[in-house]
Design a protein around this motif. Structure first.
Motif, PDB file in Angstrom:
ATOM      1  N   GLY A 157       0.769  -1.045  -0.027  1.00  0.00           N
ATOM      2  CA  GLY A 157      -0.035   0.173  -0.047  1.00  0.00           C
ATOM      3  C   GLY A 157       0.706   1.240  -0.161  1.00  0.00           C
ATOM      4  N   PRO A 158       0.456   2.487  -0.338  1.00  0.00           N
ATOM      5  CA  PRO A 158       1.017   3.528  -0.200  1.00  0.00           C
ATOM      6  C   PRO A 158       1.799   4.037   1.003  1.00  0.00           C
ATOM      7  N   SER A 159       3.006   4.556   1.033  1.00  0.00           N
ATOM      8  CA  SER A 159       3.425   5.139   2.197  1.00  0.00           C
ATOM      9  C   SER A 159       2.695   5.919   2.935  1.00  0.00           C
ATOM     10  N   GLY A 160       2.462   5.676   4.300  1.00  0.00           N
ATOM     11  CA  GLY A 160       1.661   6.553   5.233  1.00  0.00           C
ATOM     12  C   GLY A 160       0.157   6.040   5.471  1.00  0.00           C
ATOM     13  N   ALA A 161      -0.128   4.886   4.767  1.00  0.00           N
ATOM     14  CA  ALA A 161      -1.353   4.214   4.714  1.00  0.00           C
ATOM     15  C   ALA A 161      -1.560   3.414   5.880  1.00  0.00           C
ATOM     16  N   GLY A 162      -0.556   2.945   6.648  1.00  0.00           N
ATOM     17  CA  GLY A 162      -0.655   2.022   7.759  1.00  0.00           C
ATOM     18  C   GLY A 162       0.000   0.738   7.626  1.00  0.00           C
ATOM     19  N   ARG A 163       0.993   0.393   6.706  1.00  0.00           N
ATOM     20  CA  ARG A 163       1.637  -1.023   6.252  1.00  0.00           C
ATOM     21  C   ARG A 163       2.188  -1.370   7.527  1.00  0.00           C
ATOM     22  N   SER A 164       3.138  -0.620   8.113  1.00  0.00           N
ATOM     23  CA  SER A 164       3.891  -1.089   9.106  1.00  0.00           C
ATOM     24  C   SER A 164       3.032  -1.518  10.514  1.00  0.00           C
ATOM     25  N   VAL A 207       0.317  -5.775  14.059  1.00  0.00           N
ATOM     26  CA  VAL A 207      -0.801  -6.312  14.333  1.00  0.00           C
ATOM     27  C   VAL A 207      -0.769  -7.763  13.980  1.00  0.00           C
ATOM     28  N   LEU A 208      -0.088  -8.020  12.647  1.00  0.00           N
ATOM     29  CA  LEU A 208      -0.149  -9.565  12.231  1.00  0.00           C
ATOM     30  C   LEU A 208       1.042 -10.087  13.056  1.00  0.00           C
ATOM     31  N   GLU A 209       1.849  -9.603  13.498  1.00  0.00           N
ATOM     32  CA  GLU A 209       3.054 -10.214  14.280  1.00  0.00           C
ATOM     33  C   GLU A 209       2.392 -10.528  15.739  1.00  0.00           C
ATOM     34  N   LEU A 229      -2.523 -11.103  -0.650  1.00  0.00           N
ATOM     35  CA  LEU A 229      -2.244  -9.642  -0.774  1.00  0.00           C
ATOM     36  C   LEU A 229      -3.337  -9.026  -0.065  1.00  0.00           C
ATOM     37  N   LEU A 230      -2.793  -8.275   1.022  1.00  0.00           N
ATOM     38  CA  LEU A 230      -3.288  -7.291   1.898  1.00  0.00           C
ATOM     39  C   LEU A 230      -2.871  -5.935   1.505  1.00  0.00           C
ATOM     40  N   TYR A 231      -4.052  -5.222   0.962  1.00  0.00           N
ATOM     41  CA  TYR A 231      -3.589  -3.982   0.492  1.00  0.00           C
ATOM     42  C   TYR A 231      -3.946  -2.818   1.340  1.00  0.00           C
ATOM     43  N   LEU A 232      -3.291  -1.925   2.107  1.00  0.00           N
ATOM     44  CA  LEU A 232      -3.704  -0.832   2.752  1.00  0.00           C
ATOM     45  C   LEU A 232      -3.686   0.497   1.882  1.00  0.00           C
ATOM     46  N   ASP A 233      -5.006   0.765   1.749  1.00  0.00           N
ATOM     47  CA  ASP A 233      -5.494   2.008   0.738  1.00  0.00           C
ATOM     48  C   ASP A 233      -5.569   3.296   1.698  1.00  0.00           C
ATOM     49  N   CYS A 234      -5.443   4.308   0.947  1.00  0.00           N
ATOM     50  CA  CYS A 234      -5.820   5.746   1.825  1.00  0.00           C
ATOM     51  C   CYS A 234      -6.230   6.568   0.736  1.00  0.00           C
ATOM     52  N   VAL A 282      -7.528  -8.605   0.065  1.00  0.00           N
ATOM     53  CA  VAL A 282      -8.146  -8.019   1.163  1.00  0.00           C
ATOM     54  C   VAL A 282      -7.754  -6.589   0.962  1.00  0.00           C
ATOM     55  N   LEU A 283      -8.726  -5.717   0.828  1.00  0.00           N
ATOM     56  CA  LEU A 283      -8.340  -4.106   0.670  1.00  0.00           C
ATOM     57  C   LEU A 283      -9.002  -3.341   1.902  1.00  0.00           C
ATOM     58  N   ILE A 284      -7.991  -2.713   2.583  1.00  0.00           N
ATOM     59  CA  ILE A 284      -8.601  -1.931   3.754  1.00  0.00           C
ATOM     60  C   ILE A 284      -8.402  -0.445   3.589  1.00  0.00           C
ATOM     61  N   ASP A 285      -9.362   0.297   3.651  1.00  0.00           N
ATOM     62  CA  ASP A 285      -9.306   1.699   3.316  1.00  0.00           C
ATOM     63  C   ASP A 285      -9.050   2.385   4.858  1.00  0.00           C
ATOM     64  N   THR A 286      -7.920   3.007   4.982  1.00  0.00           N
ATOM     65  CA  THR A 286      -7.575   3.616   6.145  1.00  0.00           C
ATOM     66  C   THR A 286      -7.669   4.906   6.526  1.00  0.00           C
ATOM     67  N   SER A 287      -8.277   5.473   5.430  1.00  0.00           N
ATOM     68  CA  SER A 287      -8.516   6.991   5.492  1.00  0.00           C
ATOM     69  C   SER A 287      -9.278   7.634   6.705  1.00  0.00           C
ATOM     70  N   GLU A 288     -10.287   6.774   7.088  1.00  0.00           N
ATOM     71  CA  GLU A 288     -11.016   7.314   8.455  1.00  0.00           C
ATOM     72  C   GLU A 288     -10.891   6.373   9.634  1.00  0.00           C
TER      73      GLU A 288
END
Length: 296
Positions: A17-24, A29-31, A92-97, A141-147
């Motif tokens: 996912g894009p930098s700043g969307a919450g990948r780390s 959480v997965l760890e 593939l888990l994609y963190l979108d924003c 799985v796509l998770i939009d972290t915008s809100e």
């Protein structure tokens, strides 16, 4: 891959996912949920992780667009290759924003965008979103972290990937001596120095709180049972709340004068009670461990 094979296959989650969307944050959480988490490993080295024998722990891999070997085609090819490997179930888990939220996050943290270190963050964000669009379209799985705040993101990731959606919290229980100072990074401390001290009984002085005679002596104090019960009640009240807050590690310490008798008895008993209540518990006796080390 059919449903039956998924139940026994080793789960591999690629996180991008894009930098700043919450990948780390998602990797953390997965760890906490039991995955082995690896971030930003060169793509050419990833197959070695899957080919290693004797490993069945689920694996979470952070795929970072800043990696010089990164390309969306390489990631998609990797997913295709994993789909053909027996014993693996890759997702593939994609963190979108949204662009506006990413811009705000970069503005608040005053970070430079990795793809535009000398330019405007908006340029780097636009470039990265365009680069990642094929992965976004391919995401399982796509998770939009915008809100989402960090707690809501944790809940979303756990919903999809944590066993039965349960948050994990590891509890550490330890004993220590006040004479040597408080242990570091402890969340909750209880002082046991009001309990009857076995040190003043000659036959018990050389023993420690793991010995039955010392345990019985400390438990014979009329205040012991009420103290133990109240500490357990407090722990069972607080631990679920800290788990819901997203905490993955919680430390409880019991102290007495020498760290040999009363605190050891309390730590041993409390750890057993928490384990019987279903918590994952580790135990450490600081002074006893140091003593063993000196005697070795």
């Amino acid at each position: 891959m059919n449903e039956d094979s998924n139940t026994t296959a080793r789960r591999i989650v690629l996180v991008s996912g894009p930098s700043g969307a919450g990948r780390s944050s998602a990797l953390n959480v997965l760890e906490d949920a039991g995955f082995e988490a690896v971030d930003n490993l060169p793509l050419r080295l990833l197959p070695h992780l899957f080919e290693a024998a004797g490993h069945d722990r689920p694996l979470a891999l952070g795929i970072d667009p800043r990696n010089r070997e990164f390309s969306t085609n390489s990631v998609i090819d990797l997913l295709g290759g994993l789909a053909g490997m027996p014993g693996l179930a890759a997702e593939l888990l994609y963190l979108d924003c949204s662009t506006d939220v990413l811009l705000r996050r970069y503005s608040e943290t005053r970070r430079r965008h990795p793809l535009a270190p000398n330019g405007r963050p908006s340029d780097g964000i636009a470039q990265e979103l365009q680069m990642l669009e094929p992965l976004r379209a391919r995401a399982d799985v796509l998770i939009d972290t915008s809100e989402l705040n960090i707690h809501q993101l944790r809940a979303e990731v756990e919903h999809w990937f944590a066993p039965e959606g349960q948050r994990r919290l590891t509890v550490s229980v330890q004993s220590f001596s006040y004479k040597r100072g408080l242990p570091r990074s402890v969340d909750m401390i209880f002082d046991c120095r009001f309990l009857t001290n076995p040190y003043w009984t000659p036959s018990l002085r050389a023993l420690n709180g793991t010995d039955v005679a010392v345990k019985n002596h400390v438990m014979a104090d009329l205040r012991f049972a009420a103290f133990s019960d109240k500490v357990l009640d407090l722990s069972l009240l607080l631990l679920p709340a800290y788990r819901e807050e997203g905490k993955s590690y919680f430390s409880i310490a019991f102290g007495c004068t020498g760290g040999q008798h009363r605190s050891v008895v309390m730590a041993q008993g409390h750890a057993l009670q928490l384990a019987e209540a279903g918590w994952q518990v580790s135990i450490r006796h600081r002074e006893l461990d140091l003593r063993k080390k000196d005697e070795a």
